[in-house]
Design a protein around this motif. Structure first.
Motif, PDB file in Angstrom:
ATOM      1  N   LYS A 261       0.812  -1.206   0.000  1.00 53.19           N
ATOM      2  CA  LYS A 261       0.000   0.000   0.000  1.00 53.19           C
ATOM      3  C   LYS A 261       0.845   1.256   0.000  1.00 53.19           C
ATOM      4  O   LYS A 261       0.562   2.211  -0.725  1.00 53.19           O
ATOM      5  N   GLU A 264       2.208   1.904  -3.366  1.00 51.37           N
ATOM      6  CA  GLU A 264       1.140   2.341  -4.259  1.00 51.37           C
ATOM      7  C   GLU A 264       0.811   3.822  -4.029  1.00 51.37           C
ATOM      8  O   GLU A 264       0.618   4.591  -4.968  1.00 51.37           O
ATOM      9  N   LEU A 265       0.782   4.205  -2.767  1.00 50.55           N
ATOM     10  CA  LEU A 265       0.475   5.600  -2.433  1.00 50.55           C
ATOM     11  C   LEU A 265       1.578   6.534  -2.922  1.00 50.55           C
ATOM     12  O   LEU A 265       1.310   7.615  -3.444  1.00 50.55           O
ATOM     13  N   PHE A 338     -12.026  10.882  -1.014  1.00 50.75           N
ATOM     14  CA  PHE A 338     -11.652   9.536  -1.451  1.00 50.75           C
ATOM     15  C   PHE A 338     -10.624   8.937  -0.502  1.00 50.75           C
ATOM     16  O   PHE A 338     -10.744   7.789  -0.075  1.00 50.75           O
ATOM     17  N   ILE A 339      -9.606   9.736  -0.175  1.00 46.71           N
ATOM     18  CA  ILE A 339      -8.565   9.253   0.730  1.00 46.71           C
ATOM     19  C   ILE A 339      -9.185   8.792   2.047  1.00 46.71           C
ATOM     20  O   ILE A 339      -8.832   7.746   2.591  1.00 46.71           O
ATOM     21  N   LEU A 340     -10.142   9.587   2.541  1.00 44.02           N
ATOM     22  CA  LEU A 340     -10.713   9.275   3.845  1.00 44.02           C
ATOM     23  C   LEU A 340     -11.619   8.051   3.804  1.00 44.02           C
ATOM     24  O   LEU A 340     -11.676   7.287   4.753  1.00 44.02           O
ATOM     25  N   SER A 341     -12.360   7.872   2.698  1.00 46.79           N
ATOM     26  CA  SER A 341     -13.378   6.829   2.728  1.00 46.79           C
ATOM     27  C   SER A 341     -12.913   5.531   2.089  1.00 46.79           C
ATOM     28  O   SER A 341     -13.596   4.529   2.190  1.00 46.79           O
ATOM     29  N   SER A 342     -11.766   5.559   1.396  1.00 43.90           N
ATOM     30  CA  SER A 342     -11.372   4.299   0.783  1.00 43.90           C
ATOM     31  C   SER A 342     -10.437   3.537   1.712  1.00 43.90           C
ATOM     32  O   SER A 342     -10.049   4.024   2.759  1.00 43.90           O
ATOM     33  N   ASN A 343     -10.094   2.375   1.269  1.00 41.17           N
ATOM     34  CA  ASN A 343      -9.410   1.444   2.163  1.00 41.17           C
ATOM     35  C   ASN A 343      -7.921   1.750   2.329  1.00 41.17           C
ATOM     36  O   ASN A 343      -7.071   0.916   2.086  1.00 41.17           O
ATOM     37  N   ILE A 344      -7.625   2.997   2.693  1.00 42.30           N
ATOM     38  CA  ILE A 344      -6.243   3.365   2.991  1.00 42.30           C
ATOM     39  C   ILE A 344      -6.206   3.654   4.483  1.00 42.30           C
ATOM     40  O   ILE A 344      -6.906   4.539   4.939  1.00 42.30           O
ATOM     41  N   GLY A 345      -5.432   2.923   5.222  1.00 42.71           N
ATOM     42  CA  GLY A 345      -5.304   3.264   6.632  1.00 42.71           C
ATOM     43  C   GLY A 345      -4.582   4.597   6.754  1.00 42.71           C
ATOM     44  O   GLY A 345      -3.664   4.864   5.979  1.00 42.71           O
ATOM     45  N   ILE A 346      -4.993   5.413   7.705  1.00 43.31           N
ATOM     46  CA  ILE A 346      -4.348   6.715   7.858  1.00 43.31           C
ATOM     47  C   ILE A 346      -2.875   6.539   8.215  1.00 43.31           C
ATOM     48  O   ILE A 346      -2.010   7.290   7.788  1.00 43.31           O
ATOM     49  N   GLN A 347      -2.590   5.492   8.974  1.00 39.02           N
ATOM     50  CA  GLN A 347      -1.200   5.208   9.331  1.00 39.02           C
ATOM     51  C   GLN A 347      -0.355   4.960   8.070  1.00 39.02           C
ATOM     52  O   GLN A 347       0.718   5.533   7.907  1.00 39.02           O
TER      53      GLN A 347
END
Lengths: 493, 232
Positions: A261, A264-265, A338-347
């Motif tokens: 991840k 990818e980010l 999108f960043i907040l609601s998709s499956n990206i952990g904030i960490q």
């Protein structure tokens, strides 16, 4: 009709959210503007003395006549980089019952408000009123100044044409710089002298005022040239921003996909940098950050005030970090939901941001190694500054990013663009640059050079060792503020 | 699946959403209708933890969505262009969304092939960035990216608007198939009463932030809704 245009223009200015919401920022920017204008005015007032001091065996007006042509070339280039083209704003008027020629006049009229058109009044008006009036006559001084002003207007209108024709790209910049270097070289080796042409023209002007017609006619020519251009080319497909050409560099970084991840980010963000105008112009600035050291290192006076060298070291090694990191999350403000609601952990998200600050800093550091030429001291300071940047400043930027709640429009260039900038961006730079210098300086005074460098670098290493917990702190800070940040990023304009 | 308790949202002293209690069960297709300003988008944003509630909670699988990120693992959503990364090409965007949801490369490729009818040759292989596509095509990308990961909960805000007629029909068919095949829980808001009654088994009408009707879809529902909105 023009009355309406001016009224709308005025409303656009005063209702732009930057004006209304951010008084403090306006004060800061206004302050810098006033300082800059004062400098120009001071330069103008002392121009005759400065010129005669630099070139001792010639009168000020002769020297000035020779360099004016370079001045015009220089301002034209500056305009090319900084002056924006008032094109988009006419779209809402195209379908209304307004003549195209009226719209054309409006565009041209509006371009007059550019700051560059006012510079001659600061820089050359005092010279005309003082030196020229004394040495020649009031009338000749008037003719002389009018001619300079009209040349600037020519370049103003010429620019509108040029900006429509060419878009700024690295090749064009190199070509322009190369062309100018060639002109200077030809002048230097007496092969072909444009400064002699410039001198010849202004000498003629002093004997026969009719020569003022040259810039006047060229101004009028470009005005009508532009008008016919605008009449013919004011269609939506001419005006809307050019479709972006494919960009392939980032597609080659597929290697990053092997890092899960986070990789990818990072890949996504590299694409962001390369494909948006604003972030791209920040990237263009990187070489200038690197060259910044050349202003300081050759000068002996800075040798002793060593706090300054740390300041420079942090800036040279961390130019990208500071310029990019200040807007860490704001770069993604348009798709922040999108960043907040998709499956990206904030960490994970913050970890990617951290690497995005650290990796380019490491790469850029390599380019600062040749500064060793100015002494090993500078090498060691820069080395310590590198550690401080990645150990302390990078996590600090992650932490501070949560204080930036302004949506950023990435489609405009970065120069003189204060959209999405807040006072905290100016304030933030102070701890990033000044604190390391303030840590270093007393230690170096009391204990000497080596302990001071070790302290600075040690802090960085310390920060690196604890980077996980520092990132965690930034994440916690973000979690407390995330709703406000997301809300701020949703506010357009 | 989703449970709402005492949820309120206030903007500038005005209550824009007030839902004392609401439960959406697994596999349910939940349609939300209401005029502009009724609170539909606000409700969806609260479920997705994009705005802070003034009171109350949204529980997703019995965990408050504001206090955990767990719901992100099984929720797909598309509300507006704020969900698209506009400087990516559609392929890159799908790639990105797929990868962060731990899809294998093969699954991503299969998804793109299976959606090629839906995309109508206007999206894939065009070498254009999302920002250079039309509104309708952008919407197709957003919706399909939300569906791609086969989420347990799918949230779409006005999916039918600005789509061409053919795509509207395809989307309806697709959503109905997904309900049957995967038991996907769907939350869909719409201004188009026809579409939403066709796709959803339950319709909730919001008016100024309050739930005024909560109906199980039957053959009369469309007429009832039309009567309700005609008076409004």
């Amino acid at each position: 009709m023009i009355k309406w245009f001016i009224q709308h223009q005025w409303k656009q200015e005063i209702r732009s959210s930057i004006w209304q919401k951010n008084v403090a920022l306006n004060i800061v920017i206004g302050f810098f503007m006033v300082i800059m204008m004062l400098y120009l005015l001071l330069l103008g007032v002392f121009l005759d003395r400065i010129l005669e001091d630099v070139v001792k065996d010639a009168n000020a007006d002769i020297t000035l006549s020779k360099i004016l042509i370079y001045y015009f070339i220089f301002t034209f280039l500056m305009r090319f980089f900084l002056q924006s083209l008032p094109a988009m704003e006419i779209i809402p008027y195209l379908h209304l019952r307004i003549k195209r020629s009226t719209i054309g006049w409006f565009i041209l009229f509006k371009s007059l408000s550019s700051f560059f058109n006012f510079i001659p009044f600061l820089l050359f008006m005092p010279f005309a009123l003082g030196y020229m009036t004394e040495e020649f006559s009031g009338f000749q001084a008037f003719v002389w100044f009018s001619s300079i002003f009209l040349f600037e207007l020519t370049s103003n209108f010429k620019l509108i044409y040029f900006k429509r024709k060419f878009t700024l790209n690295p090749k064009l910049i190199l070509l322009l710089i190369g062309g100018i270097a060639l002109l200077v070289a030809l002048d230097k080796f007496d092969l072909f002298s444009i400064s002699e042409i410039s001198l010849w023209y202004f000498t003629q002007l002093n004997t026969n005022w009719l020569w003022v017609l040259l810039p006047l006619i060229s101004t009028i020519f470009f005005v009508f040239w532009n008008l016919s251009m605008i009449r013919k080319n004011s269609y939506l497909d001419d005006l809307s921003p050019k479709k972006t050409e494919g960009e392939n560099l980032s597609a080659k970084l597929n290697l990053l996909q092997n890092f899960g991840k986070t990789g990818e980010l990072i890949l996504g963000e590299v694409k962001l940098i390369l494909r948006n105008k604003r972030s791209k112009s920040v990237a263009f600035l990187i070489p200038f950050f690197l060259l910044y050291g050349l202003f300081f290192y050759p000068q002996d006076m800075y040798e002793d005030a060593m706090g300054i060298l740390v300041f420079v070291g942090i800036f040279v090694t961390g130019g990208f970090l500071i310029a990019y990191g200040q807007y860490l999350m704001a770069w993604e403000s348009t798709h922040f939901d999108f960043i907040l609601s998709s499956n990206i952990g904030i960490q994970d998200y913050f970890k990617a941001k951290y690497f995005l600050l650290v990796i380019p800093t490491l790469i850029l550091y390599v380019f600062t190694i040749p500064y060793m030429y100015f002494g090993m001291k500078i090498f060691w300071i820069n080395f310590a500054a590198l550690f401080y940047n990645i150990g302390v400043n990078a996590p600090l930027l992650l932490f501070m990013a949560s204080f930036n709640k302004k949506r950023m429009d990435l489609s405009k260039g970065a120069m003189m663009n204060y959209q999405g900038v807040g006072v905290n961006n100016f304030v933030l730079v102070i701890p990033l640059l000044a604190v390391p210098a303030l840590i270093y300086w007393p230690v170096s005074v009391f204990f000497g050079f080596v302990p001071a460098v070790l302290t600075l670098g040690g802090l960085g290493v310390f920060g690196l060792l604890f980077n996980q917990s520092l990132i965690k702190m930034a994440v916690n800070n973000f979690n407390k503020k995330r709703y406000q940040i997301a809300e701020g990023y949703r506010q357009k304009g | 699946m989703i449970k709402v308790e005492n949820l309120t949202k206030v903007y500038g002293g005005e209550t824009v959403l007030n839902i004392p209690a609401l439960t959406i069960t697994k596999g349910e297709s939940f349609g939300l209708v209401g005029n502009n300003g009724a609170g539909k988008t606000t409700f969806f944003r609260l479920i997705l933890d994009l705005i802070r509630a003034n009171s109350g909670t949204v529980l997703s699988k019995d965990i408050a969505s504001a206090s955990s990120e767990h719901w992100k693992d099984y929720t797909g959503s598309y509300l507006d262009e704020g969900f698209l990364i506009d400087y990516l090409t559609p392929e890159e965007y799908f790639q990105f969304v797929g990868k962060i949801n731990q899809l294998a490369q093969q699954e991503i490729d299969e998804f793109m092939i299976s959606f090629s009818d839906f995309f109508n040759n206007e999206i894939l292989g065009k070498k254009k960035y999302i920002r250079d596509l039309s509104k309708g095509n952008q919407k197709k990308i957003g919706i399909s990216a939300a569906i791609m990961t086969k989420p347990e909960i799918l949230i779409l805000d006005e999916p039918f608007s600005s789509l061409d007629p053919t795509t509207q029909f395809r989307l309806k068919k697709l959503l109905k198939e997904l309900q049957v095949e995967t038991q996907m829980t769907m939350l869909i808001s719409s201004h188009d009463l026809n579409h939403v009654t066709e796709v959803c088994k339950r319709i909730v009408v919001l008016h100024n932030g309050d739930i005024v009707h909560d109906l199980a879809t039957s053959k009369d529902t469309l007429a009832d809704l039309e009567a309700y909105f005609a008076v409004q």
